[in-house]
Write a protein that holds these residues in place. Structure first.
Motif, PDB file in Angstrom:
ATOM      1  N   ASN A  97       0.855  -1.179   0.000  1.00 54.93           N
ATOM      2  CA  ASN A  97       0.000   0.000   0.000  1.00 54.93           C
ATOM      3  C   ASN A  97       0.900   1.242   0.000  1.00 54.93           C
ATOM      4  OD1 ASN A  97      -1.489   2.273   0.892  1.00 54.93           O
ATOM      5  ND2 ASN A  97      -2.913   0.986   2.026  1.00 54.93           N
ATOM      6  N   PRO A  98       0.841   2.079  -1.039  1.00 52.58           N
ATOM      7  CA  PRO A  98       1.808   3.183  -1.138  1.00 52.58           C
ATOM      8  C   PRO A  98       1.719   4.182   0.007  1.00 52.58           C
ATOM      9  CG  PRO A  98       0.055   3.417  -2.763  1.00 52.58           C
ATOM     10  CD  PRO A  98      -0.086   2.047  -2.176  1.00 52.58           C
ATOM     11  N   VAL A  99       0.543   4.303   0.626  1.00 51.91           N
ATOM     12  CA  VAL A  99       0.421   5.192   1.779  1.00 51.91           C
ATOM     13  C   VAL A  99       1.216   4.631   2.954  1.00 51.91           C
ATOM     14  CG1 VAL A  99      -1.165   6.246   3.424  1.00 51.91           C
ATOM     15  CG2 VAL A  99      -1.850   6.001   1.017  1.00 51.91           C
ATOM     16  N   GLU A 100       1.040   3.336   3.215  1.00 54.36           N
ATOM     17  CA  GLU A 100       1.781   2.702   4.308  1.00 54.36           C
ATOM     18  C   GLU A 100       3.272   2.643   4.000  1.00 54.36           C
ATOM     19  OE1 GLU A 100       0.386   2.177   7.035  1.00 54.36           O
ATOM     20  OE2 GLU A 100      -1.700   2.395   6.400  1.00 54.36           O
ATOM     21  N   ARG A 101       3.605   2.448   2.728  1.00 60.00           N
ATOM     22  CA  ARG A 101       5.016   2.411   2.338  1.00 60.00           C
ATOM     23  C   ARG A 101       5.684   3.757   2.607  1.00 60.00           C
ATOM     24  NH1 ARG A 101       9.111   3.802  -0.231  1.00 60.00           N
ATOM     25  NH2 ARG A 101       7.983   5.738  -0.661  1.00 60.00           N
ATOM     26  N   LEU A 123       5.197  14.211   3.609  1.00 59.84           N
ATOM     27  CA  LEU A 123       4.187  13.308   3.049  1.00 59.84           C
ATOM     28  C   LEU A 123       2.941  13.992   2.506  1.00 59.84           C
ATOM     29  CD1 LEU A 123       4.191  10.284   5.542  1.00 59.84           C
ATOM     30  CD2 LEU A 123       5.660  10.717   3.573  1.00 59.84           C
ATOM     31  N   ASP A 124       2.837  15.291   2.620  1.00 59.00           N
ATOM     32  CA  ASP A 124       1.638  15.975   2.120  1.00 59.00           C
ATOM     33  C   ASP A 124       1.803  16.255   0.623  1.00 59.00           C
ATOM     34  OD1 ASP A 124      -0.518  17.576   1.513  1.00 59.00           O
ATOM     35  OD2 ASP A 124      -0.381  18.763   3.345  1.00 59.00           O
ATOM     36  N   PRO A 125       1.007  15.600  -0.235  1.00 58.37           N
ATOM     37  CA  PRO A 125       1.157  15.795  -1.684  1.00 58.37           C
ATOM     38  C   PRO A 125       0.925  17.237  -2.128  1.00 58.37           C
ATOM     39  CG  PRO A 125      -0.222  13.881  -1.209  1.00 58.37           C
ATOM     40  CD  PRO A 125      -0.043  14.613   0.090  1.00 58.37           C
ATOM     41  N   SER A 126       0.154  18.000  -1.360  1.00 61.94           N
ATOM     42  CA  SER A 126      -0.124  19.383  -1.761  1.00 61.94           C
ATOM     43  C   SER A 126       1.103  20.271  -1.655  1.00 61.94           C
ATOM     44  CB  SER A 126      -1.252  19.963  -0.900  1.00 61.94           C
ATOM     45  OG  SER A 126      -0.834  20.141   0.447  1.00 61.94           O
ATOM     46  N   LEU A 127       2.144  19.788  -0.957  1.00 62.24           N
ATOM     47  CA  LEU A 127       3.366  20.577  -0.795  1.00 62.24           C
ATOM     48  C   LEU A 127       4.441  20.209  -1.819  1.00 62.24           C
ATOM     49  CD1 LEU A 127       3.690  20.590   3.111  1.00 62.24           C
ATOM     50  CD2 LEU A 127       2.598  22.275   1.614  1.00 62.24           C
ATOM     51  N   GLU A 129       5.661  16.860  -4.936  1.00 58.82           N
ATOM     52  CA  GLU A 129       5.814  15.422  -5.131  1.00 58.82           C
ATOM     53  C   GLU A 129       7.291  15.039  -5.035  1.00 58.82           C
ATOM     54  OE1 GLU A 129       2.495  13.799  -8.058  1.00 58.82           O
ATOM     55  OE2 GLU A 129       3.675  15.373  -9.005  1.00 58.82           O
ATOM     56  N   ASN A 130       7.772  14.799  -3.829  1.00 55.91           N
ATOM     57  CA  ASN A 130       9.164  14.395  -3.693  1.00 55.91           C
ATOM     58  C   ASN A 130       9.333  12.938  -4.097  1.00 55.91           C
ATOM     59  OD1 ASN A 130       9.239  12.571  -1.154  1.00 55.91           O
ATOM     60  ND2 ASN A 130       8.077  14.373  -0.472  1.00 55.91           N
ATOM     61  N   LEU A 131      10.489  12.617  -4.654  1.00 57.74           N
ATOM     62  CA  LEU A 131      10.742  11.278  -5.184  1.00 57.74           C
ATOM     63  C   LEU A 131      10.796  10.240  -4.086  1.00 57.74           C
ATOM     64  CD1 LEU A 131      11.528   9.321  -7.474  1.00 57.74           C
ATOM     65  CD2 LEU A 131      13.917  10.003  -7.121  1.00 57.74           C
ATOM     66  N   ARG A 132      11.468  10.530  -3.010  1.00 53.88           N
ATOM     67  CA  ARG A 132      11.730   9.529  -1.979  1.00 53.88           C
ATOM     68  C   ARG A 132      10.441   8.995  -1.360  1.00 53.88           C
ATOM     69  NH1 ARG A 132      16.127   7.223   1.465  1.00 53.88           N
ATOM     70  NH2 ARG A 132      14.845   5.818   2.710  1.00 53.88           N
ATOM     71  N   PHE A 133       9.552   9.886  -0.956  1.00 55.10           N
ATOM     72  CA  PHE A 133       8.383   9.447  -0.208  1.00 55.10           C
ATOM     73  C   PHE A 133       7.145   9.247  -1.077  1.00 55.10           C
ATOM     74  CE2 PHE A 133      10.854  11.835   3.041  1.00 55.10           C
ATOM     75  CZ  PHE A 133      11.146  10.761   3.866  1.00 55.10           C
ATOM     76  N   LEU A 134       6.921  10.107  -2.045  1.00 56.49           N
ATOM     77  CA  LEU A 134       5.653  10.090  -2.766  1.00 56.49           C
ATOM     78  C   LEU A 134       5.750   9.469  -4.158  1.00 56.49           C
ATOM     79  CD1 LEU A 134       4.177  13.558  -1.717  1.00 56.49           C
ATOM     80  CD2 LEU A 134       3.836  11.319  -0.696  1.00 56.49           C
ATOM     81  N   TYR A 252      -4.206  11.054  -3.695  1.00 55.63           N
ATOM     82  CA  TYR A 252      -3.042  11.197  -4.572  1.00 55.63           C
ATOM     83  C   TYR A 252      -2.727   9.891  -5.300  1.00 55.63           C
ATOM     84  CZ  TYR A 252       1.946  11.508  -5.775  1.00 55.63           C
ATOM     85  OH  TYR A 252       3.143  11.451  -6.436  1.00 55.63           O
ATOM     86  N   TYR A 253      -2.774   8.774  -4.579  1.00 58.55           N
ATOM     87  CA  TYR A 253      -2.392   7.499  -5.173  1.00 58.55           C
ATOM     88  C   TYR A 253      -3.543   6.780  -5.888  1.00 58.55           C
ATOM     89  CZ  TYR A 253       2.140   7.531  -2.800  1.00 58.55           C
ATOM     90  OH  TYR A 253       3.416   7.834  -2.395  1.00 58.55           O
ATOM     91  N   GLY A 254      -4.760   7.262  -5.726  1.00 55.39           N
ATOM     92  CA  GLY A 254      -5.909   6.554  -6.278  1.00 55.39           C
ATOM     93  C   GLY A 254      -5.802   6.169  -7.744  1.00 55.39           C
ATOM     94  N   PRO A 255      -5.488   7.089  -8.655  1.00 53.88           N
ATOM     95  CA  PRO A 255      -5.406   6.715 -10.073  1.00 53.88           C
ATOM     96  C   PRO A 255      -4.342   5.660 -10.359  1.00 53.88           C
ATOM     97  CG  PRO A 255      -5.561   9.093  -9.819  1.00 53.88           C
ATOM     98  CD  PRO A 255      -5.328   8.542  -8.449  1.00 53.88           C
ATOM     99  N   SER A 256      -3.209   5.770  -9.693  1.00 54.91           N
ATOM    100  CA  SER A 256      -2.142   4.790  -9.898  1.00 54.91           C
ATOM    101  C   SER A 256      -2.560   3.411  -9.405  1.00 54.91           C
ATOM    102  CB  SER A 256      -0.872   5.243  -9.167  1.00 54.91           C
ATOM    103  OG  SER A 256       0.173   4.308  -9.320  1.00 54.91           O
TER     104      SER A 256
END
Length: 300
Positions: A97-101, A123-127, A129-134, A252-256
């Protein structure tokens, strides 16, 4: 070691129990894997072929040979580089689960003292899209390149829940993919490989005591070493993943996730969580974001 002697690669994902997979495979005398993650096709490509091949010892002769580097999944150049040198290998990916990851990855760096306590900054996508976490958790887009280059048959897609729920079946699928006969789990195969609840020495104190590492190294594992460590180790209080932040990450992750369901042929509805939303609710900005995954859908 030559490239044509390497049989499989575990390409990720980070914080998805891939170390457990590696530990299980390494317990089989018929399998050889170097211990460290080499990251050659992602971060260390400039070191050259000789460096990479030198990381595989002669111990692998006559065995099924592979390696694990989680960065191969999300570094854009990795798939093409890997296919250029190893077009024949079988691929394994284990996803979570990408959120838990993302939260697990954050907690690991928090435990090390490498990130601060304001979890939203990371972890806030509105701030952003960093590569490491999101971005690393957008599995559908990352897998697209591997499917296009290797085809579906070369890629075994597994999920983190399989390790927790039915580890025997999880390993059976891997062994069948690699052409290995059935084999029981290694001792401790039901246990966690890593546990973030274990008390640790605070990061600041670790830095101040860094000069003692060469002295303490020979004592690791002894009763005296454990006694001293237990005196200074502390249970970590991790910043919580709030319902509001989880909801933003689910959106954020829903479409993926939806495309990944199509790719894998497995329902991932449980990934949306108690504060998630139905795929029917993915409208507005979510629909715009889905455009980024149309290419991934084309390989289905």
């Amino acid at each position: 070691m030559q490239f044509d002697k390497i049989d499989f690669i575990i390409i990720g994902a980070a914080k998805s129990a891939t170390t457990w997979l590696q530990t299980q495979l390494q317990s089989d005398p018929a399998v050889y894997m170097p211990d460290p993650e080499l990251h050659y096709f992602s971060r260390e490509y400039g070191r050259g072929e000789d460096w990479y091949l030198s990381q595989f010892s002669e111990e692998g002769a006559g065995k099924i040979v592979g390696e694990k580097s989680n960065s191969y999944l999300y570094v854009p150049e990795a798939a093409a580089r890997l296919h250029r040198h190893l077009p024949h290998v079988k691929l394994i990916v284990q996803l979570r689960n990408p959120v838990e990851r993302a939260y697990s990855d954050y907690c690991m760096l928090f435990r090390r003292g490498e990130v601060g306590g304001d979890i939203g900054n990371y972890l806030d996508p509105s701030l952003g899209e960093n590569l490491r976490f999101l971005v690393a958790g957008n599995f559908a887009s990352h897998l697209q390149s591997y499917i296009e280059l290797y085809g579906r048959e070369a890629l075994l897609t597994l999920f983190f829940e399989g390790v927790a729920g039915d580890p025997e079946t999880q390993m059976s699928r891997i062994r069948a993919h690699l052409g290995l006969p059935p084999r029981p789990l290694a001792p401790g195969g039901q246990d966690k490989v890593k546990d973030k609840t274990v008390p640790v020495v605070p990061a600041g104190l670790r830095k101040r005591l860094a000069w003692m590492k060469p002295i303490a190294r020979p004592l690791r594992g002894t009763t005296a070493f454990r006694a001293v460590r237990n005196l200074i180790a502390q249970e970590i209080q991790y910043p919580p993943l709030t319902d509001e932040l989880r909801k933003r990450l689910n959106d954020y992750y829903g479409p993926s996730i939806e495309v990944l369901e199509q790719m894998s042929g497995q329902s991932l509805s449980h990934w949306y969580g108690p504060v998630g939303r139905s795929k029917k609710d993915m409208t507005g900005t979510d629909t715009l974001r889905r455009i980024n995954y149309q290419g991934a859908g084309s390989v289905i």
